[in-house]
Design a protein around this motif. Structure first.
Motif, PDB file in Angstrom:
ATOM      1  N   UNK A   1       0.832  -1.214   0.000  1.00  0.00           N
ATOM      2  CA  UNK A   1       0.000   0.000   0.000  1.00  0.00           C
ATOM      3  C   UNK A   1       0.862   1.258   0.000  1.00  0.00           C
ATOM      4  N   UNK A   2       1.958   1.231   0.787  1.00  0.00           N
ATOM      5  CA  UNK A   2       2.796   2.422   0.936  1.00  0.00           C
ATOM      6  C   UNK A   2       4.163   2.233   0.264  1.00  0.00           C
ATOM      7  N   UNK A   3       4.205   1.451  -0.810  1.00  0.00           N
ATOM      8  CA  UNK A   3       5.484   1.043  -1.392  1.00  0.00           C
ATOM      9  C   UNK A   3       6.345   2.212  -1.866  1.00  0.00           C
ATOM     10  N   UNK A   4       5.729   3.350  -2.217  1.00  0.00           N
ATOM     11  CA  UNK A   4       6.500   4.482  -2.735  1.00  0.00           C
ATOM     12  C   UNK A   4       6.723   5.563  -1.669  1.00  0.00           C
ATOM     13  N   UNK A   5       6.387   5.254  -0.410  1.00  0.00           N
ATOM     14  CA  UNK A   5       6.378   6.317   0.600  1.00  0.00           C
ATOM     15  C   UNK A   5       7.280   6.046   1.801  1.00  0.00           C
ATOM     16  N   UNK A   6       8.019   4.958   1.803  1.00  0.00           N
ATOM     17  CA  UNK A   6       8.833   4.685   2.984  1.00  0.00           C
ATOM     18  C   UNK A   6      10.164   4.056   2.611  1.00  0.00           C
ATOM     19  N   UNK A   7      11.104   4.230   3.536  1.00  0.00           N
ATOM     20  CA  UNK A   7      12.392   3.556   3.451  1.00  0.00           C
ATOM     21  C   UNK A   7      12.767   3.128   4.870  1.00  0.00           C
ATOM     22  N   UNK A   8      12.799   1.824   5.095  1.00  0.00           N
ATOM     23  CA  UNK A   8      13.125   1.321   6.424  1.00  0.00           C
ATOM     24  C   UNK A   8      11.901   1.153   7.293  1.00  0.00           C
ATOM     25  N   UNK A   9      12.009   0.302   8.313  1.00  0.00           N
ATOM     26  CA  UNK A   9      10.871  -0.060   9.152  1.00  0.00           C
ATOM     27  C   UNK A   9      10.373   1.112   9.990  1.00  0.00           C
ATOM     28  N   UNK A  10      11.290   1.916  10.526  1.00  0.00           N
ATOM     29  CA  UNK A  10      10.887   3.027  11.399  1.00  0.00           C
ATOM     30  C   UNK A  10      10.034   4.024  10.631  1.00  0.00           C
ATOM     31  N   UNK A  11      10.462   4.388   9.432  1.00  0.00           N
ATOM     32  CA  UNK A  11       9.681   5.308   8.612  1.00  0.00           C
ATOM     33  C   UNK A  11       8.362   4.671   8.183  1.00  0.00           C
ATOM     34  N   UNK A  12       8.407   3.362   7.925  1.00  0.00           N
ATOM     35  CA  UNK A  12       7.191   2.623   7.580  1.00  0.00           C
ATOM     36  C   UNK A  12       6.178   2.724   8.717  1.00  0.00           C
ATOM     37  N   UNK A  13       6.623   2.570   9.967  1.00  0.00           N
ATOM     38  CA  UNK A  13       5.729   2.651  11.125  1.00  0.00           C
ATOM     39  C   UNK A  13       5.145   4.061  11.253  1.00  0.00           C
ATOM     40  N   UNK A  14       5.943   5.066  10.965  1.00  0.00           N
ATOM     41  CA  UNK A  14       5.492   6.447  11.139  1.00  0.00           C
ATOM     42  C   UNK A  14       4.370   6.820  10.176  1.00  0.00           C
ATOM     43  N   UNK A  15       4.393   6.286   8.959  1.00  0.00           N
ATOM     44  CA  UNK A  15       3.393   6.706   7.972  1.00  0.00           C
ATOM     45  C   UNK A  15       2.081   5.918   8.089  1.00  0.00           C
TER      46      UNK A  15
END
Length: 475
Positions: free
Chosen positions: A407-421
């Motif tokens: 779903x957020x494949x173009x919006x994150x890099x790394x797990x921490x940023x993934x959790x934030x979005x």
């Protein structure tokens, strides 16, 4: 239709959007319109009956034994907790299969989850086949157990196991789950009657089987003081083993006309499961008590009550073993004959010979394994800890993460940023799924230790029989 949607296992699509998934599904339905054998033919009602036939099974009658070890209150709490985890993970599976309809079995999903690596497909396939074959072996032995019980050991137990395996083999032969579900309806209804009769007979019988005046019927709300980790874990794994059936969900969904409807079937079946499992476990345990409880609980009923209740379980003994043979055979069949093969969707001699041989091979293997391994009952606990941890918990915690990554494949890099979005609800669900992965790891680690220790203790107590024994295993 893009050719990318028909790639084989080594080229599975890693990302998919809703439109491409729906296009793939519509194309599959169109391709089957003029075929003799149509796989995507089930609605959610037939799927619900198929799930019911898988869950309303003989294993329900071992819940009273689990409650006798865990105590009534912890037993009921664990029952509800495990049911909710299976419902939750089942909904994730429904979402995953709807998003990736080209994944038609748990092995495809295993590869898809773990970085599209071929080793993940092969390892999942190995566990998948072993798990299903062991369940078939269980039903071969239970069939022999029934025949020994009603005939008062009228023949060698091995002969009875052969008879049970042959009958199950015959019922394994329908080619689609849609046809299997028709038999499954009858299986679920008769097993429900077996459970209902057991509840009634446990309440109206004068006393449990093998009752003695010096040992009155007693039940406990909490575990007995001194209950070991091994026995408690075995009782817990028995409940987990009964509920964790997600290994077949992708196979069932792959034959649904609309995979999104799977959640409807799952909601209905889970509600029925919790009610039936909890009532069967608690009521029979309360009326039979610690001293006289057996697994399955049919053995705690006296006289003709035992025979009557156990007899209503015959369709389930046959059908559920047949279902797992069917699932395994279809999996191998689809590896032999690719989607464009005439043998998949037409009644060809080669196709039917292959299908019959596959089922026959699985039943021969199941029979041999069940007869050769003397600790087969404890092997099921070991199987639960080795396989159910992945197919019941870890896989689907990872699946949730994969869905959100897509779903957020173009919006994150790394797990921490993934959790934030993630949204607040998505963060909450992420924590739940990490907890499910933790549950799976616990079952795999301490659960496996407890299962192995139980086998060692049983060997020391000389509780196991001999290979291909003629001795009665009736209850």
């Amino acid at each position: 239709m893009s050719k990318d949607l028909e790639k084989n296992h080594s080229e599975l699509i890693y990302d998919s959007d809703v439109s491409s998934a729906e296009a793939y599904l519509q194309n599959e339905l169109l391709k089957e319109q003029d075929k003799d054998i149509k796989y995507r033919s089930m609605g959610w009602v037939k799927t619900a009956f198929l799930l019911l036939s898988e869950y309303i099974c003989l294993a329900i009658m071992s819940f009273p034994w689990s409650y006798s070890v865990l105590g009534l209150i912890p037993g009921l709490i664990i029952t509800v907790f495990v049911a909710l985890t299976v419902l939750y993970t089942g909904r994730i599976i429904g979402d995953y299969c709807a998003r990736y309809p080209h994944l038609t079995n748990v092995c495809d999903i295993g590869q898809h989850l773990f970085w599209n690596q071929k080793w993940a497909w092969w390892l999942t396939a190995l566990c998948f086949i072993i798990n299903n074959t062991l369940i078939q072996g269980l039903h071969s032995l239970v069939g022999a157990k029934y025949l020994n019980t009603v005939s008062n050991h009228g023949a060698c137990s091995v002969a009875f196991a052969v008879v049970a395996s042959i009958i199950c083999f015959i019922f394994s032969l329908p080619r689609t789950f849609s046809h299997m579900s028709l038999v499954g309806i009858f299986s679920a209804v008769t097993m429900f009657l077996a459970v209902l009769l057991s509840l009634i007979f446990a309440g109206i019988q004068e006393h449990p089987d093998k009752y003695v005046e010096t040992a009155p019927v007693v039940y406990r709300l909490w575990p007995e003081k001194g209950t070991s980790f091994v026995s408690g874990c075995a009782a817990m794994l028995n409940i987990v083993y009964t509920f964790v059936g997600q290994i077949t969900y992708p196979s069932f969904i792959s034959e649904m006309k609309n995979p999104k409807d799977f959640k409807k079937a799952l909601n209905v079946v889970t509600t029925i499961e919790v009610i039936v499992f909890a009532l069967a476990g608690s009521i029979i345990y309360v009326y039979v008590g610690d001293e006289y409880i057996t697994a399955p609980a049919f053995g705690s009923l006296s006289g003709h009550y035992k025979i009557i209740a156990f007899s209503f379980a015959i369709p389930t003994i046959i059908f559920l073993g047949a279902l797992y043979s069917n699932v395994s055979s279809q999996f191998i069949y689809f590896q032999i004959f690719k989607p464009n093969s005439i043998h998949r969707n037409s009644h060809t001699a080669k196709g039917w010979i292959t299908w019959v041989l596959l089922n026959a091979i699985f039943w021969i293997l199941a029979f041999i394994i069940a007869e050769v391994i003397p600790f087969f009952s404890d092997l099921l606990s070991l199987m639960s800890s080795l396989f159910d941890c992945w197919f019941g918990f870890v896989f689907w915690g990872v699946a949730y993460i994969r869905i959100k990554q897509a779903k957020y494949k173009d919006q994150y890099q790394g797990f921490i940023n993934f959790y934030r979005i993630l949204t607040l609800s998505e963060k909450f669900n992420l924590i739940i799924n990490l907890g499910l992965i933790g549950c799976g790891i616990f079952i795999f680690g301490p659960g496996t230790y407890a299962s192995v220790d139980s086998i060692v203790l049983s060997y020391q107590a000389d509780d196991y029989g001999k290979v291909f024994s003629c001795a009665s295993n009736g209850i």
